[in-house]
Design a protein around this motif. Sequence first.
Motif, PDB file in Angstrom:
ATOM      1  N   CYS A   3       0.858  -1.183   0.000  1.00 20.19           N
ATOM      2  CA  CYS A   3       0.000   0.000   0.000  1.00 20.19           C
ATOM      3  C   CYS A   3       0.889   1.226   0.000  1.00 20.19           C
ATOM      4  O   CYS A   3       1.882   1.285   0.739  1.00 20.19           O
ATOM      5  CB  CYS A   3      -0.888  -0.008   1.235  1.00 20.19           C
ATOM      6  N   SER A   4       0.541   2.200  -0.815  1.00 14.79           N
ATOM      7  CA  SER A   4       1.257   3.474  -0.788  1.00 14.79           C
ATOM      8  C   SER A   4       0.239   4.603  -0.821  1.00 14.79           C
ATOM      9  O   SER A   4      -0.883   4.437  -1.288  1.00 14.79           O
ATOM     10  CB  SER A   4       2.230   3.592  -1.961  1.00 14.79           C
ATOM     11  N   SER A   7       4.984   6.916   3.440  1.00 17.27           N
ATOM     12  CA  SER A   7       4.186   6.644   2.249  1.00 17.27           C
ATOM     13  C   SER A   7       3.817   5.189   2.061  1.00 17.27           C
ATOM     14  O   SER A   7       2.820   4.887   1.406  1.00 17.27           O
ATOM     15  CB  SER A   7       4.950   7.117   0.998  1.00 17.27           C
ATOM     16  N   PHE A   8       4.606   4.271   2.575  1.00 12.25           N
ATOM     17  CA  PHE A   8       4.405   2.857   2.262  1.00 12.25           C
ATOM     18  C   PHE A   8       4.073   2.031   3.503  1.00 12.25           C
ATOM     19  O   PHE A   8       4.600   2.278   4.592  1.00 12.25           O
ATOM     20  CB  PHE A   8       5.669   2.269   1.625  1.00 12.25           C
ATOM     21  N   CYS A   9       3.232   1.026   3.278  1.00 14.54           N
ATOM     22  CA  CYS A   9       2.910   0.081   4.337  1.00 14.54           C
ATOM     23  C   CYS A   9       2.682  -1.280   3.688  1.00 14.54           C
ATOM     24  O   CYS A   9       2.079  -1.364   2.600  1.00 14.54           O
ATOM     25  CB  CYS A   9       1.655   0.531   5.075  1.00 14.54           C
ATOM     26  N   PHE A  10       3.167  -2.339   4.336  1.00 13.17           N
ATOM     27  CA  PHE A  10       3.066  -3.679   3.788  1.00 13.17           C
ATOM     28  C   PHE A  10       2.334  -4.593   4.755  1.00 13.17           C
ATOM     29  O   PHE A  10       2.450  -4.444   5.978  1.00 13.17           O
ATOM     30  CB  PHE A  10       4.463  -4.255   3.514  1.00 13.17           C
ATOM     31  N   LEU A  11       1.581  -5.521   4.177  1.00 13.14           N
ATOM     32  CA  LEU A  11       0.928  -6.576   4.954  1.00 13.14           C
ATOM     33  C   LEU A  11       1.574  -7.893   4.547  1.00 13.14           C
ATOM     34  O   LEU A  11       1.563  -8.254   3.361  1.00 13.14           O
ATOM     35  CB  LEU A  11      -0.572  -6.595   4.646  1.00 13.14           C
ATOM     36  N   ASP A  12       2.138  -8.586   5.525  1.00 11.08           N
ATOM     37  CA  ASP A  12       2.763  -9.881   5.285  1.00 11.08           C
ATOM     38  C   ASP A  12       1.893 -10.966   5.907  1.00 11.08           C
ATOM     39  O   ASP A  12       1.553 -10.890   7.084  1.00 11.08           O
ATOM     40  CB  ASP A  12       4.157  -9.945   5.935  1.00 11.08           C
ATOM     41  N   ILE A  13       1.567 -11.952   5.110  1.00 12.54           N
ATOM     42  CA  ILE A  13       0.871 -13.141   5.623  1.00 12.54           C
ATOM     43  C   ILE A  13       1.866 -14.281   5.544  1.00 12.54           C
ATOM     44  O   ILE A  13       2.255 -14.697   4.443  1.00 12.54           O
ATOM     45  CB  ILE A  13      -0.415 -13.443   4.832  1.00 12.54           C
TER      46      ILE A  13
END
Lengths: 114, 113
Positions: free
Chosen positions: B23-24, B72-78
């Motif tokens: 996501c940014s 600015s950036f966000c990550f989702l790790d599964i």
Amino acid sequence: SQKIEQNSEALNIQEGKTATLTCNYTNYSPAYLQWYRQDPGRGPVFLLLIRENEKEKRKERLKVTFDTTLKQSLFHITASQPADSATYLCALDRSETGANNLFFGTGTRLTVIP
Amino acid sequence: DAMVIQNPRYQVTQFGKPVTLSCSQTLNHNVMYWYQQKSSQAPKLLFHYYDKDFNNEADTPDNFQSRRPNTSFCFLDIRSPGLGDAAMYLCATSRSGGYNEQFFGPGTRLTVL
């Protein structure tokens, strides 16, 4: 725990009529409540925010009321159009950390019939 | 236009194979959220970042983790996706301080085979 109920899963109305959607909540006293529109396969889009000390808020054909005694918000769309067909989500403020955390209802799917 | 962007829009992974959603945002908001939404259900908050501070929901499984390397950036790790993790994952942003709307991205539809 907090619970939000939106009056029905689906609501069908005739074009030109007023659609009224209901959001009831329990076990909480939110400082504000928000309404969002969600189209299939898309993210929600913000429509209106109403604070606990406001009785009514309007934006073009939209009107929201907030009754903290009844723990209920009503969302009205006047002169409805087929383009208003979507799912409408009610969301309560949680505001636990200074963020704007929200607790969402499951939504009401509105269909406006031409 | 300022916006929230999610990539990819559709992601297919295999059972147990780690996956990362991104996501940014160009809104310069200091709060970012990740939601999981299953069919005909409410968006369910997984966690949020208030600036660099990570806030996990109590019922978010350990299988879900997040990173926010910058504003600015966000990550989702599964880490090990199960069949029950198939859902739409929504990223949202907002200003802090209460009484602010959330801006959502278009979502990533995750399929687990």
